[in-house]
Design a protein around this motif. Structure first.
Motif, PDB file in Angstrom:
ATOM      1  N   LEU B  21      58.821 -30.490  21.869  1.00 17.13           N
ATOM      2  CA  LEU B  21      58.855 -30.099  20.460  1.00 17.13           C
ATOM      3  C   LEU B  21      60.163 -29.444  20.037  1.00 17.13           C
ATOM      4  N   VAL B  22      60.837 -28.829  20.983  1.00 17.13           N
ATOM      5  CA  VAL B  22      62.031 -28.063  20.620  1.00 17.13           C
ATOM      6  C   VAL B  22      63.250 -28.983  20.632  1.00 17.13           C
ATOM      7  N   GLY B 155      58.666 -27.470  10.001  1.00 20.88           N
ATOM      8  CA  GLY B 155      58.820 -27.473  11.441  1.00 20.88           C
ATOM      9  C   GLY B 155      60.188 -27.994  11.825  1.00 20.88           C
ATOM     10  N   MET B 156      60.593 -29.051  11.195  1.00 20.89           N
ATOM     11  CA  MET B 156      61.928 -29.578  11.454  1.00 20.89           C
ATOM     12  C   MET B 156      62.996 -28.608  10.984  1.00 20.89           C
ATOM     13  N   GLY B 159      63.582 -26.132  13.640  1.00 21.69           N
ATOM     14  CA  GLY B 159      64.131 -26.580  14.903  1.00 21.69           C
ATOM     15  C   GLY B 159      63.124 -27.285  15.790  1.00 21.69           C
ATOM     16  N   LEU B 160      62.016 -27.752  15.194  1.00 19.71           N
ATOM     17  CA  LEU B 160      61.022 -28.486  15.973  1.00 19.71           C
ATOM     18  C   LEU B 160      61.115 -29.977  15.665  1.00 19.71           C
ATOM     19  N   ARG B 161      60.638 -30.740  16.627  1.00 15.57           N
ATOM     20  CA  ARG B 161      60.564 -32.184  16.441  1.00 15.57           C
ATOM     21  C   ARG B 161      59.158 -32.590  16.034  1.00 15.57           C
ATOM     22  N   ILE B 162      59.043 -33.788  15.491  1.00  8.69           N
ATOM     23  CA  ILE B 162      57.759 -34.292  15.032  1.00  8.69           C
ATOM     24  C   ILE B 162      57.298 -35.403  15.955  1.00  8.69           C
ATOM     25  N   HIS B 163      56.028 -35.362  16.329  1.00  5.23           N
ATOM     26  CA  HIS B 163      55.443 -36.442  17.110  1.00  5.23           C
ATOM     27  C   HIS B 163      54.455 -37.190  16.239  1.00  5.23           C
TER      28      HIS B 163
END
Lengths: 277, 188
Positions: B21-22, B155-156, B159-163
């Protein structure tokens, strides 16, 4: 972060059953970057399970972040069977519960998981056949009515089956099994699957078992381990051969003994295994 | 403006799920001040564009941005920002103007089935985009959808990624290969 519309084993659509808050992984990742917020929900909070009931009304999936207090999952208003699971998301790689354990009312597209690091202490079921799971903390689990299954897990837990023919498993820790409803072989006889004399206690409510005296330790003269009451004040009887615990309101009198619970056979129970509440 | 941390690890968080996620590289540094946010409309474009270092491939002119945000939309954004603040050390505040904001959000047509895009944290103003013509936008006022739609974008921003999920298989989008200050990801 995920774009899943909802948990894929329940109905969900673009307008319902979606994630209503951050997920357990989202929370863990955000906390890895920015640290946890330890001022959130530090009081004693009750999290009411989403249900069909208009009383609650709101559906969606929520992961609980709660930084303290004595907290509870409450399914008292559920209209169907529920699973309440107090175990927190493990985060562990390759663990199917890394993202959490689901608490939900069967058929409702919404419910809770618990974020890693959060401790929710207590759970209260509804009026159907529920499953309640504790965690490593000292939990109070109440099944209420219905044929419930309660697991205390680790910690010193207190398990209330309530009415119905419940199955109570304390697991490790110094657990207490509470009987506070009138016993009935037909409709209110529980099973204690793992009573451990060294650590566990059976608590009997003198409102339901009127003869057993005041709150405190059970008097030795009120207990009998044998096939039946030997004298008129043997109110609590454990039949070793059958593994059945009875309440006999008139001891050796003609009145019928009522089954309270089944335990393992041949346990060496004594009056010291009981407490009056 | 809020500071940016660099050299943020993209792995090593003790769980493959957290590592995935990071983004790594950058994240907000909130030791001095919270992240200032602004809901941009067409008339903010010139001022925001200056702070942003120019327009973007998504938003090229004031004409591309909507002229208003409804109160329901504002409330939904407030709800989702509150979610973030409640779990971690992120803090948000409303900027005094589009020019001083760390993040400006725009309502803009994206096309291609995307519901939103967001630039990741790097020094300078960041922009996020929401497509109000996406079907799910009409449900933004519901708590669940407000969270789902708007918090993914943030979230993005954080600094998070999306699944995304197909059946029971989690598909992790290739992301670390994408670098640079204007990295964004379609939210299909």
């Amino acid at each position: 972060m995920s774009y899943n519309t909802g948990w894929n084993v329940t109905q969900n659509g673009i307008d319902h059953g979606a994630q209503g808050g951050l997920g357990a992984f989202d929370i863990a990742a955000l906390q890895a970057l920015y640290g946890p917020n330890m001022s959130t929900a530090t009081g004693d909070n009750t999290y009411v399970l989403p249900t069909f009931s208009d009383y609650v009304g709101e559906e969606g999936w929520f992961c609980i972040w709660d930084a303290g207090g004595q907290d509870m999952l409450d399914a008292g208003h559920a209209l169907g069977p529920v699973a309440l699971d107090l175990r927190a998301a493990t985060r562990q790689s390759h663990d199917p519960n890394a993202g959490g354990f689901i608490s939900w009312e069967v058929g409702v597209a919404g419910g809770f998981t618990i974020a890693n690091g959060v401790v929710i202490e207590n759970a209260t079921g509804g009026s159907h056949s529920d499953e309640l799971y504790g965690n490593f903390a000292a939990n109070v689990l109440k099944g209420n009515s219905g044929q419930d299954r309660l697991w205390g897990d680790a910690g010193d837990d207190i398990l209330y089956g309530g009415t119905g023919k419940d199955t109570l498993t304390g697991s490790s820790g110094r657990d207490a099994f509470v009987f506070d409803k009138k016993p009935s072989k037909k409709s209110n006889m529980d099973r204690i699957s793992d009573f451990n004399r060294k650590d566990d206690t059976i608590r009997l409510d003198n409102a339901a078992f009127k003869k057993i005296g005041k709150a405190g330790k059970l008097k030795s003269k009120y207990f009998e381990a044998g096939s039946k009451a030997d004298d008129r004040n043997d109110y609590i009887v454990y039949n070793k051969k059958k593994g059945i615990l009875y309440y006999d309101a008139d001891g050796s009198g003609k009145g019928k003994a009522l089954e309270i619970a089944s335990l393992k056979k041949k346990l060496k129970l004594t009056y010291e295994d009981f407490a009056v509440i | 403006m809020a500071d940016i941390r660099t050299s943020v690890p993209g792995s090593g968080y003790g769980s493959i799920y957290i590592d995935s996620l990071v983004w790594g590289g950058t994240a907000w540094d909130l030791t001095k001040e919270p992240i200032k946010v602004w809901l941009g409309i067409g008339e903010d474009f010139a001022e925001a564009s200056q702070a942003h270092g120019g327009p973007s491939d998504v938003l090229e002119s004031a004409d591309d941005a909507a002229d208003e945000w409804t109160q329901d939309e504002v409330n939904a954004f407030g709800y989702a920002l509150g979610l973030y603040e409640s779990v971690c050390g992120l803090r948000f505040t409303v900027a005094e103007s589009a020019g001083e904001a760390d993040i400006v959000w725009w309502k803009v047509q994206l096309g291609g089935g995307a519901v939103g895009r967001h630039e990741i944290p790097v020094p300078g103003q960041r922009w996020g985009y929401f497509d109000p013509s996406a079907e799910s936008w009409q449900y933004l006022v519901s708590v669940a959808t407000a969270s789902t739609r708007s918090s993914k974008n943030w979230g993005m921003a954080s600094g998070l990624r999306i699944h995304t999920m197909a059946g029971r298989r989690t598909i992790i989008r290739p992301s670390r290969a994408s670098t640079g200050s204007s990295r964004s990801e379609p939210m299909a």
